[in-house]
Design an enzyme around this catalytic site. Structure first.
Site, short mmCIF file in Angstrom:
data_model
loop_
_atom_site.label_atom_id
_atom_site.label_comp_id
_atom_site.label_asym_id
_atom_site.label_seq_id
_atom_site.Cartn_x
_atom_site.Cartn_y
_atom_site.Cartn_z
N VAL A 1 0.89 -1.15 0.00
CA VAL A 1 0.00 0.00 0.00
C VAL A 1 0.93 1.20 0.00
O VAL A 1 1.62 1.47 0.98
CB VAL A 1 -0.91 0.04 1.24
CG1 VAL A 1 -1.87 1.23 1.14
CG2 VAL A 1 -1.70 -1.26 1.38
N GLU A 2 0.97 1.91 -1.12
CA GLU A 2 1.93 3.01 -1.27
C GLU A 2 1.23 4.35 -1.10
O GLU A 2 0.22 4.62 -1.75
CB GLU A 2 2.60 2.93 -2.64
CG GLU A 2 3.32 1.61 -2.87
CD GLU A 2 4.55 1.77 -3.73
OE1 GLU A 2 5.26 2.78 -3.59
OE2 GLU A 2 4.80 0.88 -4.55
#
Length: 505
Positions: A100-101
């Site tokens: 999850v960036e």
């Protein structure tokens, strides 16, 4: 149900039975799984090609708007697209999207919300110890102060590049590559260590080198500017694609164990032809099935659109084809290796380590999973672009031998041999042809509008249609919503004209 076409004068019952038998035993139009096709009481019919994050997101948006007469055709035996887990050495690992960036900023990343809802196991990636874990090509660690000096110099160059980027005209006409911006500051990476740090900063994020990556569209990067600079590694045995399944379950029927049993999802359906006109669309799959609907939403990757897998009839207009081919489909390969025991450093500040080879991009970024997969004795090394394509074309045994040579250069000759290796092949897979899109030079909202623009009753979505977040899971999710809303405006409000503003506007 069977859809009969071109029916003329009345026919007798026996002839009808014969016609039905012949139709069912051929490849004429078959509407299956409760899909009602044209002109039904259920409202306009929509076929969605692809059940990755964008396709599933678009389907939910359409369903929420009352357009529930859907049929999702997925080429593989699962949903999730490039979010895919597989069992390796007794644990489930992610072959595709893993992070999850963009977390811990002022705006909450929608994927972060989804992951938290499911309580997925995820770990903040700790890059702080990188300067103490950089290995020379022929063995031994660099002095941390030396590495810190190189990293600090890159930070200064990046800060100056960010200011330069913000001053460029929004049309993209003055855009330059990241490498060109480095040259303007008389800072071109030349040593093995400089190239390794450069690779970590750019290739490791965009899967392509600075010489082909747009400065204007990546520095600063919208994902981190909008959602925060932290990234979290998903290491949940249910798989990262759980967020896609959860999204799908909000409008597709599921069983008590969470499996999707809704007939509007059809797996193992490889779409090969899309015919479109004023009257609707006809979608043909590799197994001979033919489906008709009012509209089709295509969510395959830009890499697939650049191949001949799907034939459009009539051919897409030239401006559309040119826009599709302007974009790059990058290749990001995560290679997992299993060992009988650990031999690498563990503890705080040791999650990532760098191998600085004179050959740029040669097995450069390594990650150990002490926290994520305790006791698994697994390492991950990431390669991209040309190295990815080279490795996909050679036997895994050769890749394992190359990895072992690098590891022995770093940790000595006495380390144990890897007992297993996993090498994803996204580029070779005709259903994906790569991992995610990358910003080419000179592109702005104009080209993205062209890629996303519908052609008659054919609509397009995917991470490659996301103006600010292409290449990311949240980009795919938001793109599905955006493209579905374009269709909804046409179907529900009659606003079918899609405006593409001039490039220089």
């Amino acid at each position: 149900m069977l859809e009969m076409r071109d029916m003329g004068a009345p026919i007798n019952p026996l002839a009808l039975i014969v016609a039905l038998f012949l139709t069912l035993s051929s490849t004429t139009t078959l509407v299956v799984g409760g899909f009602t096709g044209f002109g039904s009481a259920a409202g306009p019919s929509v076929i969605i090609v692809g059940a990755g994050m964008s396709g599933i997101s678009a389907g939910k948006t359409l369903s929420d708007a009352g357009i529930k007469n859907l049929l999702i055709l997925e080429a593989t035996d699962r949903i999730g697209g490039r979010m895919r887990k597989t069992n390796f050495a007794g644990i489930n690992v992610e072959m595709g999207a893993n992070w999850v960036e963009g977390v811990n900023g002022d705006t909450v990343n929608p994927i972060w919300t989804m992951a938290n809802k499911l309580n997925l196991r995820k770990f903040r990636s700790d890059f702080d110890g990188l300067s103490s874990n950089a290995y020379q090509e022929n063995g031994g660690l660099y002095e941390s102060s030396v590495v810190e000096g190189v990293i600090d110099e890159f930070d200064k160059v990046d800060e100056a590049a960010s200011k330069y980027s913000k001053a460029l005209p929004p049309s993209g006409s003055k855009d330059i590559s990241v490498l060109t911006s480095q040259r303007l500051q008389d800072h071109v990476p030349t040593t093995a260590l400089e190239m390794a740090v450069d690779y970590f900063n750019y290739d490791y994020e965009f899967a392509e080198p600075p010489r082909v990556t747009s400065l204007q569209n990546t520095v600063p990067l919208a994902t981190f500017a909008d959602f925060g600079e932290d990234v979290y590694f998903v290491a949940d045995q249910r798989g990262y694609a759980s967020v896609v399944y959860d999204l799908a379950s909000q409008y597709l029927r599921t069983s008590s164990n969470g499996s999707i049993i809704d007939p509007r999802l059809s797996l193992n359906k490889v779409v090969r032809r899309i015919q479109y006109g004023r009257g609707g669309v006809t979608v043909s799959t590799e197994d001979g099935s033919v489906y008709k609907a009012n509209y089709v939403l295509v969510s395959v990757s830009i890499g697939v659109l650049q191949t001949k897998l799907i034939k459009f009839e009539p051919v897409l207009p030239d401006w559309k084809i040119l826009a599709i081919y302007q974009f790059d489909m990058a290749v990001y390969t995560k290679i997992f290796l299993k060992f009988p025991s650990t031999f690498w450093p563990q503890g705080n500040g040791t999650e990532f380590f760098i191998y600085a080879s004179e050959r740029r991009g040669y097995y450069p970024i390594w990650q150990q999973f002490e926290k994520q997969y305790p006791g698994a004795n697994v390492l991950l090394v990431t390669v991209t672009d040309e190295e990815s394509r080279r490795i996909e074309q050679q036997p895994d045994s050769q890749t394992k031998a190359e990895c072992m040579e690098v590891l022995r250069n770093m940790f000595g000759k006495d380390i144990p041999e890897a007992t297993d290796i996993l090498v994803p092949r996204w580029w070779s897979d005709r259903l994906f042809r790569g991992t995610f899109s990358n910003w080419p030079l000179g592109v702005n909202r104009f080209e993205y509008d062209q890629i996303r623009a519908p052609i008659g009753r054919v609509y397009f979505t995917g991470e490659h249609t996301s103006t600010h977040y292409n290449g990311y899971v949240h980009g795919a999710y938001l793109a599905g919503i955006d493209s579905a809303n374009i269709m909804i405006s046409c179907v529900k409000k009659g606003l079918c004209k899609y405006e593409i503003k001039p490039k220089e506007s």
